[in-house]
Write an enzyme that holds these catalytic residues in place. Structure first.
Site, mmCIF file in Angstrom:
data_model
loop_
_atom_site.group_PDB
_atom_site.id
_atom_site.type_symbol
_atom_site.label_atom_id
_atom_site.label_comp_id
_atom_site.label_asym_id
_atom_site.label_seq_id
_atom_site.Cartn_x
_atom_site.Cartn_y
_atom_site.Cartn_z
ATOM 1 N N HIS A 127 129.945 8.094 -56.439
ATOM 2 C CA HIS A 127 130.039 9.258 -55.549
ATOM 3 C C HIS A 127 128.770 9.325 -54.706
ATOM 4 C CE1 HIS A 127 131.174 13.244 -54.171
ATOM 5 N NE2 HIS A 127 129.897 13.553 -54.290
ATOM 6 N N ASP B 74 137.756 24.399 -58.470
ATOM 7 C CA ASP B 74 136.692 23.999 -57.539
ATOM 8 C C ASP B 74 137.164 24.154 -56.098
ATOM 9 O OD1 ASP B 74 134.209 22.645 -56.609
ATOM 10 O OD2 ASP B 74 135.679 21.189 -55.900
#
Ligand code: URA
Length: 448
Positions: free
Chosen positions: A87, A166
């Site tokens: 990421h 989220d």
């Protein structure tokens, strides 16, 4: 998950007064919000209190866990081997995922990669992939697992089932000025990554003018928080602090970056891109148990580019996900933007600084990026940098070539680009591409 209930205002007050919330209290807030039992204004107040007073590692871990379990955690056990993802905290010209994902998969490590879209000055992997005609990033979970099993690689967008809390909370943070909080960012990133079904994770935490974290010390804190959360969930997590004081490589813009990635996978490509690609890929190969050390992983990464297996994996995944492989084999056949304009250097000297944020915004204005989530992007738009920090340049020499279909934007973008690149008479000190590695043993200087 705990069924305990609490008084929401009391929890907000506790955080407002700088006290620590328990795991049960945080779980309650996230679960009740996801189930529409708490209104937006109360979670917004909690987010602002957390932004101002911070969350410690226990609280950030509880937040991550609650958001992670608001959806499903994908079971990838059908695919043998340790699954490893990477990421990046985002930057300008950051096309590393497109290059390292096929490299790592070609070296035998399964890569289930769920990426995002570009927003503001930063680009997004999904927009780059979608610049390839026919390439689809929207697949359901069964197809996600099937592609991974077949190709050892899958490149898709976030599904509705992954960390839905989220998604809602990020949208609230966006409009309540609570995005730039290290524990909130860390919880948001890690809840999504842990839900993907990975065994280990490599993080590229960027610092500098084009990064989320402008200051190196903030990037270090973010890296430490991310690694701390990863390890608490039993996932081996290694982060690198990498430089975003200038765009990565020469290409900025969706198709232009895919084209540069193809050069890289064919053994060419800019040195800064390949240095970080091999480091991150080598670390993923090591964490996937296909190499005994990061150094051996880096060697395998280089080898897969040299022997063509990484490029072949790229062609295979493009075909598997519906993309047109003819433009991958022959990138010059891709249609060009209507206006291709050279930007000259206003004076001679050395390129000494770049405002990567301003360059990212210029790319957005040319059509490559989006201001709001619903905006569409132009795959052909962007620019090519011909000079990077440290390069000598003569007055009038082309420093950048703009690609756009918006003729009216070209002059303004050229002016912004000239302003964003500082030319001085003295050569600057060379930039360090990678400054540190953060792992479970702490922070270490990265020595090349
Ligand atoms: N990226 C994320 O996924 N979440 C944040 O909070 C910031 C960047």
């Amino acid at each position: 998950m705990s069924e305990k209930t609490f008084n929401t205002a009391s929890l907000i007050r506790k955080k407002r007064d700088g006290e620590e919330l328990s795991k049960d209290e945080i779980q309650y807030l996230i679960r009740a919000y996801t189930e529409d039992k708490i209104p937006d204004y109360q979670i917004s107040a909690f987010l602002m209190a957390s932004f101002l007073n911070g969350l410690n590692t226990d609280e950030a871990t509880a937040l991550t866990e609650s958001m992670l379990h608001s959806g499903i955690v994908v079971d990838l056990s059908e695919t043998p081997g340790k699954k490893v993802d990477k990421h990046s905290t985002g930057g300008v010209g950051d096309k590393l995922s497109l290059i390292l994902a096929p490299i790592v998969a070609a070296c035998g490590v399964p890569v289930p990669m769920i990426s995002g879209r570009g927003l503001g000055h930063t680009g997004g992997t999904l927009d780059k992939l979608e610049s390839i005609p026919g390439f689809t990033v929207d697949v359901d979970l069964d197809r996600y697992k099937e592609i991974l099993k077949k190709q050892n690689l899958v490149l898709v967008g976030q599904t509705e089932e992954i960390a839905p809390a989220d998604k809602r909370i990020y949208a609230l943070r966006d409009v309540t000025a609570t995005v730039e909080s290290i524990p909130l960012i860390a919880g948001s990133i890690m809840s999504k990554k842990l839900a993907e079904g990975i065994d280990a994770l490599v993080l590229d935490v960027k610092f500098g003018s084009g990064a989320f974290m402008k200051r190196h010390e903030d990037a270090v804190k973010l890296a430490e928080t991310l690694v701390g959360i990863g390890e608490r969930f039993g996932k081996k997590t290694i982060a690198y602090l990498t430089n975003m004081e200038q765009p990565l490589g020469n290409a900025v813009g969706n198709w232009l970056e895919v084209k540069e990635s193809i050069d890289c996978l064919r053994g060419g490509g800019p040195d800064d891109v390949m240095e970080i690609t091999h480091l991150l890929a080598g670390t993923m190969i090591y964490l996937g148990d296909m190499a005994d050390s990061v150094e051996e992983g880096i060697e395998m990464s280089r080898q897969s580019v040299e022997d063509g297996t990484a490029f072949q994996k790229w062609v295979d995944i493009v075909e598997e996900q519906g993309g047109d492989t003819s433009v991958i084999e022959d990138p010059d056949s891709y249609p060009k933007a209507d206006y291709i304009v050279d930007v000259p250097a206003p004076q001679g000297g050395y390129v000494s600084e770049m405002d990567a944020f301003a360059l990212g915004m210029a790319s957005l204005e040319l059509g490559a990026g989006r201001r709001a989530k619903e905006d569409s992007v132009d795959p052909q738009a962007g620019f090519m940098l011909h000079k990077k920090i440290g390069d000598p340049v003569k007055k009038g020499e082309t420093i950048v070539t703009i690609h756009t279909n918006k003729k009216e934007m070209a002059d303004a973008a050229a002016e912004s680009i000239q302003k964003a690149i500082t030319i001085k008479q003295i050569a600057p000190k060379p930039l360090r591409q990678v400054t540190h590695r953060v792992d479970t043993d702490g922070i270490h200087d990265h020595i090349v």
